[in-house]
Design a protein around this motif. Structure first.
Motif, PDB file in Angstrom:
ATOM      1  N   MET A   1       0.847  -1.171   0.000  1.00  0.00           N
ATOM      2  CA  MET A   1       0.000   0.000   0.000  1.00  0.00           C
ATOM      3  C   MET A   1       0.892   1.233   0.000  1.00  0.00           C
ATOM      4  O   MET A   1       1.864   1.305   0.746  1.00  0.00           O
ATOM      5  CB  MET A   1      -0.918  -0.025   1.213  1.00  0.00           C
ATOM      6  CG  MET A   1      -1.918   1.069   1.177  1.00  0.00           C
ATOM      7  SD  MET A   1      -3.214   0.898   2.403  1.00  0.00           S
ATOM      8  CE  MET A   1      -2.287   0.775   3.893  1.00  0.00           C
ATOM      9  N   HIS A   2       0.536   2.199  -0.841  1.00  0.00           N
ATOM     10  CA  HIS A   2       1.362   3.388  -0.988  1.00  0.00           C
ATOM     11  C   HIS A   2       0.725   4.644  -0.412  1.00  0.00           C
ATOM     12  O   HIS A   2       1.405   5.657  -0.271  1.00  0.00           O
ATOM     13  CB  HIS A   2       1.716   3.590  -2.464  1.00  0.00           C
ATOM     14  CG  HIS A   2       2.540   2.458  -2.985  1.00  0.00           C
ATOM     15  ND1 HIS A   2       2.015   1.443  -3.737  1.00  0.00           N
ATOM     16  CD2 HIS A   2       3.846   2.168  -2.816  1.00  0.00           C
ATOM     17  CE1 HIS A   2       2.969   0.574  -4.038  1.00  0.00           C
ATOM     18  NE2 HIS A   2       4.089   0.990  -3.484  1.00  0.00           N
ATOM     19  N   HIS A 124      -2.738   1.669  -4.017  1.00  0.00           N
ATOM     20  CA  HIS A 124      -1.574   0.832  -4.331  1.00  0.00           C
ATOM     21  C   HIS A 124      -1.085   1.180  -5.732  1.00  0.00           C
ATOM     22  O   HIS A 124      -1.849   1.104  -6.696  1.00  0.00           O
ATOM     23  CB  HIS A 124      -1.939  -0.650  -4.247  1.00  0.00           C
ATOM     24  CG  HIS A 124      -0.798  -1.562  -4.561  1.00  0.00           C
ATOM     25  ND1 HIS A 124       0.260  -1.743  -3.705  1.00  0.00           N
ATOM     26  CD2 HIS A 124      -0.543  -2.314  -5.645  1.00  0.00           C
ATOM     27  CE1 HIS A 124       1.119  -2.590  -4.263  1.00  0.00           C
ATOM     28  NE2 HIS A 124       0.648  -2.943  -5.443  1.00  0.00           N
TER      29      HIS A 124
END
Length: 165
Positions: A1-2, A124
């Motif tokens: 996850m970003h 993401h």
């Protein structure tokens, strides 16, 4: 996850989701101006960002075109709002300088989790060089959603928090 973001809203979830789907469906028709760097050129060039979107169907993603928008709207009206909505974004970049350039695109997958009066956005980054950062993508979505909400005479939503990793 970003990235992880959340926003609050004070309208019913069905109206919010219908406005969100309309806002997302309008993105491909509205390119955004953007300065772009290329490997074979120095500096920044005037370019465009265009979107191609998919909406999760349980097994994969269906292209969010007018037919799919209508199907999703009918689903929201007939079965109620989604608890979770998965989206796929392909961000295409182009430069209009008369030369052929291969500009790599970015691919993102987003999950929106809806709770009473609040939604969480999980971002993401799947592929690309991140010409658009995750928080900027969330900002674009929030902006387009607020435009749609204003058009429908609802109050705007507010981004509560965003955390980029």
């Amino acid at each position: 996850m970003h990235a992880r973001a959340s926003f609050s809203f004070d309208i019913n979830p069905e109206s919010l989701q219908k406005a969100l789907v309309s806002a997302l469906a309008s993105l491909p028709a509205n390119p955004k101006s953007r300065e772009i760097t290329l490997a074979d050129r120095d500096g920044y060039l005037n370019g465009q960002l265009t979107f191609r979107l998919g909406i999760g169907n349980g097994d994969s993603f269906d292209t969010l075109d007018s037919k799919e928008e209508e199907r999703v709207m009918n689903r929201i009206e007939n079965r109620g709002p989604f608890n979770t909505l998965d989206l796929a974004f392909q961000l295409h970049y182009s430069v209009g300088d008369g030369r052929r350039h291969r500009v790599h695109e970015d691919h993102y997958v987003l999950r929106l989790v809806f709770q009473p009066g609040r939604a969480e956005v999980l971002v993401h980054h799947v592929k690309g060089v991140r010409r658009v950062e995750p928080d900027e993508l969330v900002g674009i979505i929030i902006h387009e959603l607020n435009v749609e909400l204003t058009r429908d005479r609802y109050g705007q939503i507010e981004l509560e928090a965003i955390d980029v990793t």
